[in-house]
Design a protein around this motif. Sequence first.
Motif, short mmCIF file in Angstrom:
data_model
loop_
_atom_site.label_atom_id
_atom_site.label_comp_id
_atom_site.label_asym_id
_atom_site.label_seq_id
_atom_site.Cartn_x
_atom_site.Cartn_y
_atom_site.Cartn_z
N PRO A 1 38.99 51.25 41.39
CA PRO A 1 39.88 50.25 41.99
C PRO A 1 39.11 49.26 42.88
N GLY A 2 39.37 48.00 42.69
CA GLY A 2 38.75 46.99 43.52
C GLY A 2 37.35 46.60 43.10
N VAL A 3 36.72 47.38 42.23
CA VAL A 3 35.35 47.06 41.84
C VAL A 3 35.28 46.71 40.36
N TYR A 4 35.58 47.68 39.51
CA TYR A 4 35.55 47.43 38.08
C TYR A 4 36.98 47.38 37.56
N LYS B 1 45.44 50.08 29.52
CA LYS B 1 46.64 49.23 29.55
C LYS B 1 46.35 47.87 30.18
N SER B 2 45.17 47.36 29.91
CA SER B 2 44.76 46.09 30.51
C SER B 2 45.44 44.91 29.82
N ASP B 3 46.13 44.08 30.62
CA ASP B 3 46.75 42.90 30.00
C ASP B 3 45.68 41.90 29.57
N TYR B 4 44.49 42.06 30.14
CA TYR B 4 43.39 41.17 29.81
C TYR B 4 42.96 41.33 28.35
N VAL C 1 38.58 37.51 38.02
CA VAL C 1 39.46 37.81 36.89
C VAL C 1 40.68 38.55 37.43
N VAL C 2 41.82 38.24 36.86
CA VAL C 2 43.03 38.95 37.26
C VAL C 2 43.41 39.90 36.13
N VAL C 3 43.41 41.18 36.43
CA VAL C 3 43.78 42.18 35.43
C VAL C 3 44.94 42.99 35.98
N ASN C 4 46.01 43.02 35.26
CA ASN C 4 47.23 43.71 35.69
C ASN C 4 47.59 43.37 37.14
N ASP C 5 47.63 42.09 37.43
CA ASP C 5 48.04 41.56 38.74
C ASP C 5 47.07 41.85 39.89
N THR C 6 45.90 42.39 39.60
CA THR C 6 44.92 42.61 40.66
C THR C 6 43.71 41.71 40.40
#
Length: 136
Positions: free
Chosen positions: A54-57, A62-65, A85-90
């Motif tokens: 979390p927060g790093v990679y 289930k990545s929307d990317y 990059v925004v992946v799943n709203d993060t």
Amino acid sequence: MKKVLVASVACITIFFISSAFYQKYDLAKSIERGKEVYTTYCITCHMEAGNSTPGVYPPLAKSDYLKKPIDTLIDIVLNGQTGEVVVNDTTYNGQMLPLNYLTDEQVADVLNYTRNSFGNKMKDPVLPEKVKVLRK
Ligand code: HEC
């Protein structure tokens, strides 16, 4: 009547020939090979279940990317990814180094694996030919 019959036979023949060509790429085999590529080259950062840190990679699970166009994903593997990059709203802002030493087949395989693992399911295959074109 005869013409219709000839036309139908022609259509069916074309259908079978084209579907045979389409199926020539064995997605299941590619996914199998891709698992090994993933374990060797991606797992250190993206972790076993694609959950990442979390927060790093960013996650691959289930990545929307991963729903982005295939060209974008090939580009990430070949040329790396930096900046936000925004992946799943993060939002993530790290660096993934280029993995351009992988072969065209390895890039296709690893993407077919990630696109069909960790809760992702995308049936349109990433083809090595596509990687070859984009590598230039
Ligand atoms: C050295 C660590 C590292 C390795 C090895 C690595 N990645 Fe990444 N990857 C990252 C980071 C960091 C980002 C996000 C970069 C950013 O913030 O711009 C990322 C982003 C991505 C993304 C887009 C975002 C997402 O979560 O969907 C994909 C797809 C991806 N990587 C796939 C792969 C694949 C496939 C491999 C193996 C062939 C791989 N990565 C190997 C660190 C790595």
